[in-house]
Design a protein around this motif. Structure first.
Motif, PDB file in Angstrom:
ATOM      1  N   TRP A 234      10.675  21.023   2.935  1.00  0.00           N
ATOM      2  CA  TRP A 234      10.559  20.633   1.524  1.00  0.00           C
ATOM      3  C   TRP A 234      10.052  21.770   0.636  1.00  0.00           C
ATOM      4  CZ3 TRP A 234      13.408  16.636   1.588  1.00  0.00           C
ATOM      5  CH2 TRP A 234      13.378  15.742   2.653  1.00  0.00           C
TER       6      TRP A 234
ATOM      7  N   ASN B 251      12.438  13.159  -2.830  1.00  0.00           N
ATOM      8  CA  ASN B 251      13.613  14.026  -2.853  1.00  0.00           C
ATOM      9  C   ASN B 251      14.786  13.365  -3.578  1.00  0.00           C
ATOM     10  OD1 ASN B 251      15.081  16.401  -2.129  1.00  0.00           O
ATOM     11  ND2 ASN B 251      16.116  15.227  -0.526  1.00  0.00           N
ATOM     12  N   GLY B 252      15.292  14.031  -4.618  1.00  0.00           N
ATOM     13  CA  GLY B 252      16.435  13.512  -5.371  1.00  0.00           C
ATOM     14  C   GLY B 252      16.073  12.703  -6.595  1.00  0.00           C
TER      15      GLY B 252
ATOM     16  N   ASP C 268      17.890  24.617  -6.713  1.00  0.00           N
ATOM     17  CA  ASP C 268      17.576  23.214  -6.449  1.00  0.00           C
ATOM     18  C   ASP C 268      17.178  22.506  -7.734  1.00  0.00           C
ATOM     19  OD1 ASP C 268      17.851  24.139  -3.851  1.00  0.00           O
ATOM     20  OD2 ASP C 268      15.687  24.252  -3.492  1.00  0.00           O
TER      21      ASP C 268
ATOM     22  N   ASN D 125      15.447  18.915  -8.677  1.00  0.00           N
ATOM     23  CA  ASN D 125      14.798  17.657  -8.280  1.00  0.00           C
ATOM     24  C   ASN D 125      15.058  17.293  -6.836  1.00  0.00           C
ATOM     25  OD1 ASN D 125      13.601  17.097 -10.829  1.00  0.00           O
ATOM     26  ND2 ASN D 125      15.579  16.318 -11.579  1.00  0.00           N
ATOM     27  N   SER D 126      15.467  18.246  -6.032  1.00  0.00           N
ATOM     28  CA  SER D 126      15.826  17.966  -4.653  1.00  0.00           C
ATOM     29  C   SER D 126      15.791  19.259  -3.876  1.00  0.00           C
ATOM     30  CB  SER D 126      17.227  17.347  -4.574  1.00  0.00           C
ATOM     31  OG  SER D 126      17.684  17.298  -3.234  1.00  0.00           O
TER      32      SER D 126
ATOM     33  N   TYR E 115      18.084  19.793  -1.654  1.00  0.00           N
ATOM     34  CA  TYR E 115      19.490  20.049  -1.362  1.00  0.00           C
ATOM     35  C   TYR E 115      20.081  20.874  -2.500  1.00  0.00           C
ATOM     36  CZ  TYR E 115      18.573  16.236   1.906  1.00  0.00           C
ATOM     37  OH  TYR E 115      18.034  15.454   2.895  1.00  0.00           O
TER      38      TYR E 115
END
Length: 685
Positions: A134, A143-144, A173, A175-176, A178
């Protein structure tokens, strides 16, 4: 330090406070600007806000604790600057522009992982359980979520999930964890977790909403990564972040650990207007103050810098950080010292002028030496790229036939390079100015064949060193007479590395560019068609150079037919020296090309060797050209003389097609090819 030097959309001039006065309205604007370089000292601690054990120690921000005696597994940390950045405002469409550059250092311990990130966030604290994959940005539960209010540029050192490219990549990135965009660094010559310093820059243009990210090793001499963005992407930060945001860094470790630290950090942003009020008192006070102070500043600036030089600073990343990050090389000069040395760039000290700037003679009182100071033009399209290229290539090379770069200066709007002074000046001026004097019957010292041969051998030696004697290899890309300087003994010194490019790997054979670089008459035909510069294109330029020195005839005479002072009348019917000499060679009259001013006083075998070598170096097929190492051996008599074909070969190249169809050769007649050269070469000098 990067191609953001000439990034046109970032046209803002950062200052701590701006006061704008118009239509009787005083508007106060603000911006965020700070600089911690070359280290972040302990007295700067009050400027930062720390979370989760992050600290300032050993001249660096330790984003995760820097202690090898304590457990380092499963940690996360965050450091942000104490003041927020006004990113945007509700009562208008304005979004701030900013530039940040920093040097990070990651030391892998137990396998290495997980990584570090530059962040813009609405929250100064670090989320709980944000260790491991993270990166201190979010955690598994958040996450997300759009409530996170964070945008990050991650420098990831472990492949933590399937979508991760590898264990050495940069990603963006929102807010995530990924990434919405990520690029591997494997082929870029950059290793994040290497214990070596890594230089990074992030630029965001609020007008175009484009983010550019640049990454390179801090100690490399090549500037390719510093001139080309690793990631360039559109992103509207106002869609994800609140008006006021913190800027800083987060990092984490997992079961695999590393030390994540930041050794220096610069940040500059444009101002976002906070509001306006009509205040008559402010008008009465501020307007006179601005007029008086502004007038005084203008007078002072013009006295110090010369009339007409008052222009806004370039909107770029801090070039000093990259150049000072070099472990070896030329030293930095204060601007005031170079102003004094050149008598404020007095015209009387002007030595010459080219497309990229003007060269002045100067005297350094501190070291009691004469120097040449090159002042790059503010209007030069490639000024900053050339500045970086010069310092990061020639500044780290050492050869008796290369001009020595003593130092540099990047201050205010000035880009200055300081070289050792060459008493005899540039070869083109000496060769062609004496030609005019010869025609006018003046008894001036001529360049004897012995001197010319020595000059040709010196340039060949310099190019052989650049191609095979140094690491990384360097392609000069602009070999010509005006880039060869002569010392008091007429020894040649190859200079002007503004177009030079270094290649990092031994198996990298060329440098590709979208812009044709070089000078008409000296540019290899394949470079026009492929945009690739390599050792063979330098060899072509050297071949032309050798011909010009021996014959005292310009490489490209298409624009000088009426100039009898710099053109041999014998060549008026053939504009290009390669075609002209090859024609004489085919007729068995190659010695008729020799400069008449030599009056036959030259070694015939030596002259034929130079002229035939020049033709061999200009062979239309680059694979048929000798290497510079071989060319040097030919000149010194250690290798056999090449035997060029009687007629100049047609130029053949592979015409690329789709993968389903084989490439087909295409033949271009030499005359058509030369017309192409005339029309397409982008002459930068």
């Amino acid at each position: 330090m990067f191609s953001l030097y000439s990034f046109p959309s970032l046209a803002f001039s950062p200052k701590p406070i701006h006061l704008y006065v118009f239509l009787g309205v005083v508007i106060q604007a603000s911006c965020l600007q700070f600089k911690y370089y070359p280290s972040i000292t302990d007295d700067s601690r009050p400027d930062f806000l720390f979370a989760n054990g992050a600290n300032l120690a050993l001249g660096a921000l330790q984003i995760t604790p820097d202690s090898r005696n304590l457990p380092l597994k499963n940690l996360s940390g965050r450091v942000v600057y104490k003041d927020t950045l006004k990113l945007w405002r509700k009562n208008g469409p304005v979004i701030a522009s900013f530039t940040t550059s920093f040097i990070l250092n990651i030391v892998p311990l137990n396998g290495g992982g997980e990584g570090l990130a530059f962040i813009l966030t609405n929250n100064r604290t670090c989320p709980n359980d944000s260790y491991g994959q993270w990166l201190g940005i979010v955690n598994e539960k958040t996450n997300g979520s759009s409530l996170n209010g964070i945008v990050a540029v991650e420098f990831d050192t472990r492949k933590s999930y399937t979508a991760d490219l590898d264990d050495n990549h940069v990603g963006v990135d929102v807010n995530s964890i990924y990434s919405i965009n990520q690029v591997s660094l494997r082929k870029m010559g950059v290793t994040l977790a290497s214990t070596e310093d890594v230089l990074a820059s992030i630029q965001y243009d609020g007008k175009s909403k484009i983010m550019n990210i640049y990454v390179s090793m801090a100690n490399v001499s090549s500037s390719h990564n510093q001139l080309t963005p690793l990631i360039s992407m559109p992103i509207d930060l106002s869609q994800y972040l609140e008006e006021d945001v913190y800027v800083g860094f987060s990092a984490s470790t997992g079961n695999f650990t590393e030390l994540n630290c930041l050794k220096s950090w610069n940040f500059t942003s444009s101002g976002i207007e906070k509001g306006h009020k009509l205040q008559l008192l402010w008008i009465l006070i501020v307007i006179p103050v601005i007029i008086v102070c502004g007038g005084g500043f203008l007078c002072y600036h013009r006295r110090k810098m010369g009339s007409g030089n008052l222009v806004e600073p370039r909107p770029n990343v801090d070039i000093e950080m990259m150049l000072d990050g070099q472990t070896k090389g030329p030293r930095k000069f204060p601007l005031e010292e170079l102003i004094s040395a050149t008598a404020n760039f007095d015209r009387k000290n002007k030595l010459g002028q080219g497309g990229s700037g003007t060269v002045y003679k100067g005297f350094l009182k501190r070291t009691n030496e004469h120097v040449a100071v090159k002042r790059l033009s503010n209007e030069s399209r490639r000024g900053e790229q050339e500045f970086i290229s010069e310092v990061t290539t020639i500044g780290h090379l050492s050869h008796k036939n290369l001009v020595k770069l003593i130092g540099w200066c990047y201050e205010r709007v000035e880009l200055l390079l300081v070289y050792e002074l060459m008493p005899k000046g540039s070869l083109d001026k000496l060769l062609f100015s004496t030609q005019k004097q010869y025609k006018e019957g003046e008894d001036e010292e001529q360049l004897s064949w012995e001197k010319r041969h020595s000059i040709i051998c010196g340039v060949a030696s310099a190019l052989s060193y650049l191609h095979d004697g140094c690491r990384p290899r360097v392609f000069h890309r602009d070999v010509k007479l005006s880039n060869v300087m002569l010392d008091s003994d007429y020894s040649a010194r190859l200079g002007d590395f503004g177009l030079a490019r270094a290649v990092k790997r031994d198996d990298q054979t060329h440098h590709s560019t979208k812009v044709i670089a070089g000078t008409p008459g000296y540019v290899a035909p394949e470079h026009i068609l492929t945009g690739r510069a390599n050792a063979e294109t330098d060899v072509y330029g050297f071949g032309v150079f050798a011909m010009v020195v021996a014959c005292a005839r310009p490489a490209d005479n298409s624009n000088n037919n009426n100039n009898q002072d710099c053109c041999d009348e014998r060549a008026l019917n053939n504009n290009h020296i390669v075609d002209w000499l090859w024609d004489l060679y085919g007729k068995g009259k190659i010695l008729e090309a020799v400069d008449q001013r030599l009056k036959g006083e030259f070694d015939v075998e030596q002259m034929e060797r130079v002229l035939k070598l020049g033709l061999a170096c200009c062979h239309s097929n680059p694979n048929e050209r000798p290497s510079m190492k071989v060319a040097l051996r030919v000149l010194t008599g250690e290798a056999s003389l090449p035997d060029p074909p009687i007629e100049r070969p047609a130029f053949i190249w592979q015409l690329g097609t789709s993968t389903s169809m084989p490439s087909m050769p295409r033949i271009v007649p030499a005359v058509t090819l030369q017309e192409l050269l005339d029309n397409e070469v982008d002459s930068v000098h």
